[in-house]
Design a protein around this motif. Structure first.
Motif, mmCIF file in Angstrom:
data_model
loop_
_atom_site.group_PDB
_atom_site.id
_atom_site.type_symbol
_atom_site.label_atom_id
_atom_site.label_comp_id
_atom_site.label_asym_id
_atom_site.label_seq_id
_atom_site.Cartn_x
_atom_site.Cartn_y
_atom_site.Cartn_z
ATOM 1 N N ASP A 131 19.892 4.477 -56.777
ATOM 2 C CA ASP A 131 20.269 4.461 -55.361
ATOM 3 C C ASP A 131 21.774 4.565 -55.128
ATOM 4 O O ASP A 131 22.218 5.014 -54.071
ATOM 5 N N ILE A 132 22.565 4.117 -56.086
ATOM 6 C CA ILE A 132 24.025 4.198 -55.979
ATOM 7 C C ILE A 132 24.575 4.806 -57.262
ATOM 8 O O ILE A 132 24.224 4.385 -58.366
ATOM 9 N N ILE A 133 25.436 5.794 -57.109
ATOM 10 C CA ILE A 133 26.096 6.446 -58.235
ATOM 11 C C ILE A 133 27.497 5.865 -58.405
ATOM 12 O O ILE A 133 28.254 5.764 -57.444
ATOM 13 N N LYS A 134 27.832 5.502 -59.621
ATOM 14 C CA LYS A 134 29.186 5.049 -59.931
ATOM 15 C C LYS A 134 29.998 6.273 -60.372
ATOM 16 O O LYS A 134 29.727 6.850 -61.422
ATOM 17 N N LEU A 135 30.942 6.705 -59.549
ATOM 18 C CA LEU A 135 31.806 7.823 -59.926
ATOM 19 C C LEU A 135 32.821 7.280 -60.924
ATOM 20 O O LEU A 135 33.717 6.508 -60.565
ATOM 21 N N PHE A 136 32.655 7.665 -62.188
ATOM 22 C CA PHE A 136 33.463 7.060 -63.253
ATOM 23 C C PHE A 136 33.854 8.090 -64.303
ATOM 24 O O PHE A 136 33.010 8.869 -64.731
ATOM 25 N N PRO A 137 35.123 8.056 -64.732
ATOM 26 C CA PRO A 137 36.207 7.224 -64.182
ATOM 27 C C PRO A 137 36.819 7.843 -62.929
ATOM 28 O O PRO A 137 37.174 9.021 -62.900
#
Length: 214
Positions: A131-137
């Motif tokens: 449901d939520i994407i972590k834009l990393f780095p």
């Protein structure tokens, strides 16, 4: 319903503090210092020794405070994810996407936030129930990347992590971030045992976030 409520709380707290430390005690003190400063989201990295014990103690300590949300970070596999969930972690964060971890989190109705860098990775993640994407780095991008990503995939909820600080946080939120992950710029004083400074910085982040939301 449980998962949905957690997702709402993550969006509400806005700032997720990524807590690391060389010792269990340091991670606990850092977490308490952050909460004292007004930041309600804690992501306890599994690079911390006895990370599952730290999570358990934090969850028990803040049991009566529904505003505090504690999750596990740097989760690389499904086994670690389940270990964190059993300890009480309310959400799971990874530096990359892992399908088996997504399946375990879906089984227990725990939000899974994997790190992704490309549209292909993000599409693969949401297809697996993320449901939520972590834009990393996040440090390798400009906040304007969110507009480019959301053009073909407006349904994405993105949480940039890495390189987010007091100065550029407003740019990330204005660009469409649902929340941000903050680490080094907030936790640096903890390495020298200056937890009062961590609290001071947390207050600055909280005040800046409130200004942005207004």
């Amino acid at each position: 319903m449980k998962k949905w409520k957690t997702l709402q709380r993550l969006e509400s707290v806005g700032i997720i503090a990524v807590v690391r430390g060389d010792k269990k005690g340091e991670a606990l003190q850092t977490s308490h210092a952050i909460v004292a400063g007004g930041i309600k989201g804690i992501e306890l990295a599994f690079t911390v020794p006895q990370a599952n014990e730290v999570i358990r103690e934090l969850v028990e300590f803040y049991h009566d405070n529904s505003n505090i949300i504690v999750g596990a970070g740097t989760v690389l596999d499904a086994f670690t994810a389940r270990l964190a969930i059993v300890a009480g972690a309310q959400y799971i964060v990874s530096p990359s996407f892992d399908k088996a971890t997504a399946e375990v989190c879906n089984l227990y109705q725990i939000p899974y936030i994997p790190g992704c860098m490309t549209i292909t990775e993000m599409q693969k993640a949401i297809t697996s129930g993320v449901d939520i994407i972590k834009l990393f780095p996040g440090s390798v991008y400009d906040p304007s990347i969110l507009k480019a990503i959301k053009a073909p995939m407006p349904q994405l909820n993105i949480m940039p992590t890495g390189g987010v600080n007091l100065t550029n946080m407003i740019d990330w939120f204005n660009a469409g971030a649902i929340a941000v992950g903050v680490g080094g710029s907030l936790l640096a004083p903890a390495a020298s045992g200056n937890f009062d400074e961590v609290t001071k910085l947390a207050k600055q982040y909280k005040e800046k976030y409130q200004e942005i939301r207004k």
